[in-house]
Design an enzyme around this catalytic site. Structure first.
Site, PDB file in Angstrom:
ATOM      1  N   PHE A   1       2.267   6.970  14.408  1.00 17.71           N
ATOM      2  CA  PHE A   1       2.106   8.173  14.488  1.00 17.71           C
ATOM      3  C   PHE A   1       0.561   8.609  14.309  1.00 17.71           C
ATOM      4  O   PHE A   1      -0.017   9.509  14.477  1.00 17.71           O
ATOM      5  CB  PHE A   1       2.688   9.094  13.547  1.00 17.71           C
TER       6      PHE A   1
ATOM      7  N   LYS B   1      13.401  19.999   7.322  1.00 14.54           N
ATOM      8  CA  LYS B   1      13.255  20.163   5.920  1.00 14.54           C
ATOM      9  C   LYS B   1      12.857  18.889   5.211  1.00 14.54           C
ATOM     10  O   LYS B   1      13.442  17.981   5.566  1.00 14.54           O
ATOM     11  CB  LYS B   1      14.024  21.215   5.072  1.00 14.54           C
TER      12      LYS B   1
ATOM     13  N   HIS C   1      19.700  22.880   7.548  1.00 13.70           N
ATOM     14  CA  HIS C   1      20.937  22.728   8.400  1.00 13.70           C
ATOM     15  C   HIS C   1      22.248  23.701   7.524  1.00 13.70           C
ATOM     16  O   HIS C   1      23.036  24.004   8.409  1.00 13.70           O
ATOM     17  CB  HIS C   1      21.363  21.087   8.466  1.00 13.70           C
TER      18      HIS C   1
ATOM     19  N   LYS D   1      25.745  25.910   8.918  1.00  8.51           N
ATOM     20  CA  LYS D   1      27.191  25.819   8.476  1.00  8.51           C
ATOM     21  C   LYS D   1      27.840  27.134   8.887  1.00  8.51           C
ATOM     22  O   LYS D   1      27.614  28.246   8.593  1.00  8.51           O
ATOM     23  CB  LYS D   1      27.173  25.340   6.898  1.00  8.51           C
TER      24      LYS D   1
ATOM     25  N   GLU E   1      27.391  17.436  -5.467  1.00  2.69           N
ATOM     26  CA  GLU E   1      27.615  16.367  -4.725  1.00  2.69           C
ATOM     27  C   GLU E   1      28.173  15.133  -5.645  1.00  2.69           C
ATOM     28  O   GLU E   1      27.803  14.949  -6.706  1.00  2.69           O
ATOM     29  CB  GLU E   1      26.146  15.544  -3.986  1.00  2.69           C
TER      30      GLU E   1
ATOM     31  N   ASP F   1      14.304  19.342  -2.581  1.00  2.34           N
ATOM     32  CA  ASP F   1      15.108  18.989  -1.534  1.00  2.34           C
ATOM     33  C   ASP F   1      16.199  19.613  -1.367  1.00  2.34           C
ATOM     34  O   ASP F   1      16.520  20.196  -0.264  1.00  2.34           O
ATOM     35  CB  ASP F   1      15.782  17.487  -2.233  1.00  2.34           C
TER      36      ASP F   1
ATOM     37  N   HIS G   1      18.113  25.161   1.152  1.00  2.00           N
ATOM     38  CA  HIS G   1      19.311  25.506   1.245  1.00  2.00           C
ATOM     39  C   HIS G   1      19.675  26.453   0.607  1.00  2.00           C
ATOM     40  O   HIS G   1      20.322  27.644   0.566  1.00  2.00           O
ATOM     41  CB  HIS G   1      20.141  24.428   1.034  1.00  2.00           C
TER      42      HIS G   1
HETATM   43  C1  BG6 Z   1      19.949  17.391   2.643  1.00  2.00           C
HETATM   44  C2  BG6 Z   1      19.549  16.741   1.255  1.00  2.00           C
HETATM   45  O1  BG6 Z   1      18.946  18.339   3.264  1.00  2.00           O
HETATM   46  O2  BG6 Z   1      21.192  18.074   2.349  1.00  2.00           O
HETATM   47  C3  BG6 Z   1      20.227  15.673   0.887  1.00  2.00           C
HETATM   48  O3  BG6 Z   1      18.193  16.178   1.808  1.00  2.00           O
HETATM   49  C4  BG6 Z   1      21.640  16.521   0.697  1.00  2.00           C
HETATM   50  O4  BG6 Z   1      20.092  15.350  -0.182  1.00  2.00           O
HETATM   51  C5  BG6 Z   1      22.032  17.199   1.785  1.00  2.00           C
HETATM   52  O5  BG6 Z   1      22.708  15.564   0.534  1.00  2.00           O
HETATM   53  C6  BG6 Z   1      23.419  17.941   1.818  1.00  2.00           C
HETATM   54  O6  BG6 Z   1      24.085  18.343   2.849  1.00  2.00           O
HETATM   55  P1  BG6 Z   1      25.554  18.610   3.128  1.00  2.00           P
HETATM   56  O7  BG6 Z   1      25.676  19.115   4.560  1.00  2.00           O
HETATM   57  O8  BG6 Z   1      26.215  17.070   3.243  1.00  2.00           O
HETATM   58  O9  BG6 Z   1      25.827  19.443   2.138  1.00  2.00           O
END
Ligand code: BG6
Length: 464
Positions: free
Chosen positions: A89, A160, A190, A194, A228, A247, A252
């Site tokens: 890149f 992100k 993302h 959802k 998680e 992160d 999120h």
């Molecule tokens: C990502 C993070 O954006 O979202 C990860 O970088 C995280 O660390 C993930 O595990 C969680 O996404 P989801 O959709 O699995 O809850």
């Protein structure tokens, strides 16, 4: 927003930068497969770009486990439409070769020239790639009227984290908006794809039973949780640089907070929603932060042996406006906790007690995002057979039970939004900057990073 019923989306060429990375293999290639399986894509090809010595079949082999029930014929067909381009890149000379390949693919596959560039790279590459794209005319010219909308269009999707802090996010915003139109830029989070996150605004603003109560007179606290039950896995190098706050919280969790706390938008359309979210993000202030690191994190691959990076964060924040004055918002996330669960809990104020035996719980509304999806409303009802006693019960709406198990994955929804040119579920430049700004003074509110046991609910120090 998120109208997934369109049977066939516009044709396009997906160019995935960071095509050998975790995101491409776990999410993007599977999302393209799914869209194709459901006949959502009229016509498409894929170009995977990365600096590794590899090929399409190796990448697809690694992506396949992330799809349940692969149709071999279709999988092969998508592989045949995919090319791999190895490039550095940082080497500006290689971009002309990339453009030659993209043109060749478009000619061979009879594509009209619509392009989606997905930046699934670390944010430090956003600058150099974007500039070289502009210099080599890989992306439609900003000055061309409607570069983002009239065919052939080019759209840029930035994964992100968008930057590393406020200053870097501002820099990226500054140079990409100099070269591209805001309407071409899709900053992805993302979680906004959802199903149940998309539901927050709709449920709030289409049900008279909620919106009139949505304020400090009736709500005691709001907690936003993403737990998680796994660790950083193969992403040690990335994670150790960023940590849970950058992160998860910056993107999120603050996006969910914005949807929960925003004022009523004039309309539920892209610009009005983004105006309302930006306004509320501009009013958020951190009160307290507790950070933790799971026991064993220092032994993870690519993690610095003496790392102080947090894998758990609990933030107490307030929203400085009339609606939320006095209401505490808790944001809590962590890896290797006891369960995998994402949900928002809105706890209402207790009612004045008129009984001898008062309800043990105040009302609550839980929006379940992951892995169960739905709504849970906690109420108090009369205990059967006992006068003047109440028992807490729940009205539980299971989204999957009602609408079936096949709601599309977040990345499928968001990729189809990009093809349609719908930016409602994407983050605008001001929202990104306000989110980073909230975190600017985090160091003055935090204490040490406490170690917690894997499978626990995080460090004990989080308790007030
Ligand atoms: C990502 C993070 O954006 O979202 C990860 O970088 C995280 O660390 C993930 O595990 C969680 O996404 P989801 O959709 O699995 O809850």
């Amino acid at each position: 927003m998120n109208d997934f019923k369109n049977s066939c989306l516009n044709e396009c060429l997906f160019v995935i930068l960071g095509g050998t990375g975790d995101l491409a293999k776990r999410k993007l290639i599977p999302a393209i497969y799914k869209l194709s399986e459901e006949n959502k894509l009229c016509k498409f090809s894929v170009v995977l770009v990365s600096n590794l010595q590899t090929n399409v079949s190796q990448i697809f082999e690694q992506a396949q486990p992330f799809i349940t029930k692969v149709n071999d014929g279709l999988w092969q067909k998508i592989q045949d439409k995919t090319r791999y381009f190895k490039m550095d890149f940082n080497d500006s000379r290689e971009y002309a070769e990339l453009e030659t390949l993209l043109k060749k693919v478009e000619a061979e596959d009879h594509l009209a020239g619509n392009r989606i560039f997905y930046f699934a790279t670390m944010p430090e590459h956003f600058d150099v790639i974007s500039r070289n794209f502009a210099n080599n005319k890989i992306v439609s010219d900003k000055n061309k009227a409607d570069a983002c909308c009239k065919s052939p269009w080019s759209r840029l999707v930035y994964e992100k984290p968008f930057g590393f802090d406020l200053a870097s996010a501002k820099n990226i915003n500054k140079y990409i908006t100099q070269i591209f139109e805001e309407r071409q830029i899709y900053r992805i989070d993302h979680y906004l794809g959802k199903e149940l996150v998309g539901n927050i605004a709709l449920v709030r603003f289409t049900n008279q039973v909620f919106e009139p109560l949505w304020n400090n007179k009736n709500i005691d606290s709001i907690s936003i949780n993403i737990f998680e039950d796994f660790g950083v896995g193969a992403r040690g190098a990335f994670y150790d640089t960023y940590g849970a706050v950058k992160d998860m919280v910056q993107s999120h969790m603050l996006q969910i907070l914005a949807l929960v706390a925003m004022e009523t938008p004039k309309k539920l359309s892209a610009d009005f929603i983004r105006d309302a979210k930006a306004n509320v993000l501009n009013q958020v202030e951190i009160e307290k932060v507790v950070l933790g690191q799971y026991d064993g994190y220092l032994q993870e691959k690519d993690v610095k042996p003496n790392s102080k990076t947090e894998t758990f964060a609990m933030l107490k924040v307030k929203v400085n406006n009339k609606r939320w004055d006095g209401v505490t918002f808790y944001l809590k996330t962590g890896k290797y906790l006891s369960k995998r669960e994402a949900f928002v809990e809105i706890t209402f104020k207790r009612v004045t007690c008129l009984l001898d035996y008062c309800p043990s719980k105040p009302n609550s509304l839980i929006i379940k995002i992951n892995p169960d999806q739905g709504f849970y409303l906690g109420l108090n009802v009369k205990t059967p057979g006992v006068s003047n006693h109440v028992t807490p019960v729940s009205m539980d709406f299971c989204h999957t039970g009602m609408f079936g198990p096949n709601t599309p994955e977040a990345y499928e929804i968001l990729l189809s939004d990009v093809i349609k040119g719908d930016q409602s579920a994407f983050v605008r430049s001001d929202e990104v900057e306000f989110s980073w700004k909230i975190l600017e003074n985090i160091n003055t509110k935090r204490t040490s990073v406490y170690v917690y046991k894997k499978g626990s609910s995080g460090p004990v120090e989080q308790k007030e």
